[in-house]
Design an enzyme around this catalytic site. Structure first.
Site, PDB file in Angstrom:
ATOM      1  N   ALA A  64     -14.175  20.042   8.280  1.00  0.00           N
ATOM      2  CA  ALA A  64     -15.046  19.018   7.830  1.00  0.00           C
ATOM      3  C   ALA A  64     -16.154  19.809   7.281  1.00  0.00           C
ATOM      4  O   ALA A  64     -16.455  20.906   7.937  1.00  0.00           O
ATOM      5  CB  ALA A  64     -15.544  17.962   8.867  1.00  0.00           C
ATOM      6  N   GLU A 110      -6.108  19.257  11.326  1.00  0.00           N
ATOM      7  CA  GLU A 110      -5.577  17.988  11.248  1.00  0.00           C
ATOM      8  C   GLU A 110      -4.707  17.712  10.075  1.00  0.00           C
ATOM      9  O   GLU A 110      -3.753  16.910   9.904  1.00  0.00           O
ATOM     10  CB  GLU A 110      -6.888  16.912  11.426  1.00  0.00           C
ATOM     11  CG  GLU A 110      -7.164  17.156  12.959  1.00  0.00           C
ATOM     12  CD  GLU A 110      -8.890  16.371  12.977  1.00  0.00           C
ATOM     13  OE1 GLU A 110      -8.809  15.874  13.973  1.00  0.00           O
ATOM     14  OE2 GLU A 110      -9.600  16.825  12.436  1.00  0.00           O
TER      15      GLU A 110
END
Length: 208
Positions: A64, A110
């Protein structure tokens, strides 16, 4: 026309490289471009396989974009949710290959877990180090990583925030192939072209 992806098509194979230096973080612009690409390719019968990679050699994606956290803390709701787009990748009707020329950390790991198949540079590492920021792996890592490498090892990685070398990730079943960094994209393209010659309906049903 993408802001944070470099996209090219070679026959039935589309290669989308995350282009958000220095770490190819999964910023809103990257998520938006991925979402748009997935929608377009799903409707395009000429596209059979998508390869997701990263620009540069250091990072596939380091997760992120923490520069956007301040806006979230102020109450701004992100327009694009990582979980929604990652579920779209996981349930996509066409094969998606993660070609990881560099490290895949946090949301980058992820993202790879959502893809159909995974190829990684032997020099690279994977990991979910969110605990070091006082966070949990919020884009599915706590669920998807244990399915590939087992609960025991996944818990160790998530609780310590340590990184795993590519060779270990291969041995535990997370990766399909580990190759020298210079060969990652070529290996992914070779596999993609082989898959593009297969039966699309059968592939879709196998993945489902």
């Amino acid at each position: 026309n993408y802001e944070k992806l470099t996209v090219e098509q070679d026959g039935a194979v589309v290669v989308a490289a995350i282009n958000h230096p220095p770490a190819n973080a999964m910023a809103q612009g990257v998520l938006r471009d991925l979402n748009d690409l997935l929608d377009k390719c799903e409707k395009d019968d000429s596209v059979r396989v998508i390869i997701i990679t990263g620009t540069g050699t250091k990072c596939f994606s380091a997760g992120a974009d923490i520069t956007e956290f301040a806006d979230i803390q102020k109450g701004k709701v992100p327009e694009y949710d990582g979980n929604t787009i990652y579920f779209k990748i996981e349930n996509y009707p066409k094969v998606i290959i993660a070609a990881m020329q560099g490290m895949a950390l946090g949301g980058g790991c992820e993202l790879a877990c959502c893809c159909t198949l995974r190829i990684m540079a032997e020099e690279a590492v994977v990991g979910l180090p969110e605990v070091k920021l006082g966070l949990n792996p919020g884009w599915g890592g706590t669920q998807r990583l244990p399915r590939y490498i087992g609960k025991t090892k996944a818990l160790e990685l998530m609780l310590t925030g340590d990184f795993m070398p590519a060779k270990d990730a291969l041995a535990l079943g997370l990766l399909n192939k580990v190759v020298p960094q210079a060969e990652v994209l070529a290996t992914a393209k070779k596999l993609a072209k082989k898959l593009a010659g297969g039966a699309p309906i059968a592939q879709r049903e196998i993945m489902k």
